[in-house]
Design a protein around this motif. Structure first.
Motif, PDB file in Angstrom:
ATOM      1  N   GLY A   1       0.815  -1.214   0.000  1.00  0.00           N
ATOM      2  CA  GLY A   1       0.000   0.000   0.000  1.00  0.00           C
ATOM      3  C   GLY A   1       0.848   1.263   0.000  1.00  0.00           C
ATOM      4  O   GLY A   1       0.566   2.214  -0.748  1.00  0.00           O
TER       5      GLY A   1
ATOM      6  N   LYS B   1      -5.620   3.418  -2.776  1.00  0.00           N
ATOM      7  CA  LYS B   1      -5.817   2.097  -2.203  1.00  0.00           C
ATOM      8  C   LYS B   1      -5.339   1.026  -3.177  1.00  0.00           C
ATOM      9  O   LYS B   1      -5.288   1.254  -4.394  1.00  0.00           O
TER      10      LYS B   1
ATOM     11  N   PHE C   1     -13.253   2.017   2.471  1.00  0.00           N
ATOM     12  CA  PHE C   1     -12.794   3.061   1.546  1.00  0.00           C
ATOM     13  C   PHE C   1     -13.769   4.236   1.562  1.00  0.00           C
ATOM     14  O   PHE C   1     -13.370   5.399   1.659  1.00  0.00           O
TER      15      PHE C   1
ATOM     16  N   VAL D   1      -8.001   3.073  -7.027  1.00  0.00           N
ATOM     17  CA  VAL D   1      -7.662   1.715  -6.599  1.00  0.00           C
ATOM     18  C   VAL D   1      -6.703   1.104  -7.611  1.00  0.00           C
ATOM     19  O   VAL D   1      -6.981   1.077  -8.810  1.00  0.00           O
TER      20      VAL D   1
END
Length: 370
Positions: A166, A241, A262, A276
């Motif tokens: 991440g 993300k 989220f 994402v």
């Protein structure tokens, strides 16, 4: 121990159009630098620029400069920022609840996040003062230790590696200044940068859910273009993300549950866009998807899996905050607790007086004198 209980079930009583919401508006900001030193203002503000694909999120793991968050920092940075605002404007920052975004995320998602437990500490400092809520640091550290002892299935990366993915994705997606002012070689050399998650930009917003007025602080990953000159205008924040590629219905349900967090994180700070990066099991990102925060609850409804409902989350949060304000209404230190797999939130007093280190002495003295 006098224990008060708020039952989350049945969640059907929170069904219907959502209660009133006050759009989050930034009132201040602060930054942590690469050494995790606190600064008022925005020196750690970053700008989004898409990474080059495919992107290997494993690269550089051995040189990761990881934040040690085991120490209890309480609400110090948030309260220090609010104190500076109050001194600058000469006005008290009026609120019913002052807390971190992470605490409100746990509350907002509680109707559908049934498996996880959490603990918070709270104080109201003085009668009719705001509720100040922080994470219970001892509980957080205990949960992290348990997580690190979990054995991963054969072939699966470690918890540490997946957490690194991440932060690596963020490093590959961020710039220190807007893209048009950034040299091309600097944009293309982001893969070589050492990943350091000590630096953070934190937005402090005034918002509201139902009758509860909130001041929330939380980290924001990046801005899409630049912050507007007028403080009243919304900011085009971006949340970054990563998620595993979706191959079957089981993966879709897991992804929908991720979308709940989220959405909640972004909704609370007024972040309109989520990017994402979809990765394979080896940690390689092959595609990006842009999500509109406001549209996410409707998108999840259309998917047909029925894993969560945004209106229920908002209505629940409004009812719970009203109950919490009427429950914690005298001086002392309190614990707010939801056990794993439990459908109730417990509140009980841990100290009859004092603030249990939740409030810094500088903030307490300032509020007492003003």
């Amino acid at each position: 121990m006098d224990r008060k209980v708020f039952d989350i079930q049945p969640i059907g009583r929170f069904y219907g159009s959502s209660t009133s919401i006050r759009r989050p508006r930034e009132i201040a900001c602060f930054s942590y630098d690469d050494e995790h030193q606190f600064h008022l203002g925005e020196p750690s503000l970053r700008y989004y620029y898409p990474p080059r694909l495919p992107a290997d999120l494993n690269r550089g793991f051995e040189s990761f400069q990881k934040l040690d968050d085991s120490a209890d920092e309480h609400l110090d940075a948030l309260l220090g920022t609010i104190l500076a605002v109050e001194k600058d404007t000469g006005k008290k920052c009026e609120a019913d609840v002052i807390t971190w975004r992470g605490m409100m995320t746990k509350i907002l998602t509680a109707p559908f996040d049934t498996m996880n437990g959490w603990e918070m500490n709270a104080t109201c400092f003085q009668v009719n003062a705001p509720l100040f809520i922080e994470e219970n640091n001892a509980y957080k550290n205990h949960q992290k230790r348990l997580q690190h002892t979990q054995r991963m299935p054969p072939g699966m990366p470690s918890q540490e590696m997946m957490a690194y993915w991440g932060y690596k994705f963020e490093t590959l997606s961020l710039l220190d200044q807007p893209w048009d002012a950034t040299p091309r070689d600097k944009i293309e050399s982001r893969e070589e940068l050492i990943v350091n998650n000590n630096a953070q930009y934190c937005s402090v917003v005034r918002t509201g859910i139902g009758s509860a007025r909130l001041v929330i602080g939380g980290e924001v990953d990046a801005v899409w273009d630049s912050k507007p000159d007028r403080k009243e205008d919304p900011i085009n924040w971006v949340e970054l993300k990563t998620s595993a590629e979706i191959k079957n219905d089981r993966d879709m349900i897991k992804y929908e549950r991720k979308l709940l967090k989220f959405w909640a994180q972004s909704f609370l700070l007024g972040v309109p866009k989520i990017i994402v990066g979809f990765r394979d099991q080896q940690g390689i990102v092959h595609r990006l998807e842009e999500l509109d925060t406001a549209s996410l609850p409707g998108k999840v409804k259309k998917m047909g899996k029925g894993t969560w409902d945004g209106n229920i989350c908002i209505n629940f949060a409004a009812a719970f905050l009203d109950w919490l304000k009427s429950t914690i209404c005298e001086e002392g230190t309190w614990r707010i607790r939801k056990l794993e797999k439990s459908s109730v939130i417990e509140v009980f007093k841990t100290e009859e007086s004092g603030t249990g280190d939740i409030l810094s002495s500088s903030f307490s003295n300032w509020r007492s004198s003003s």
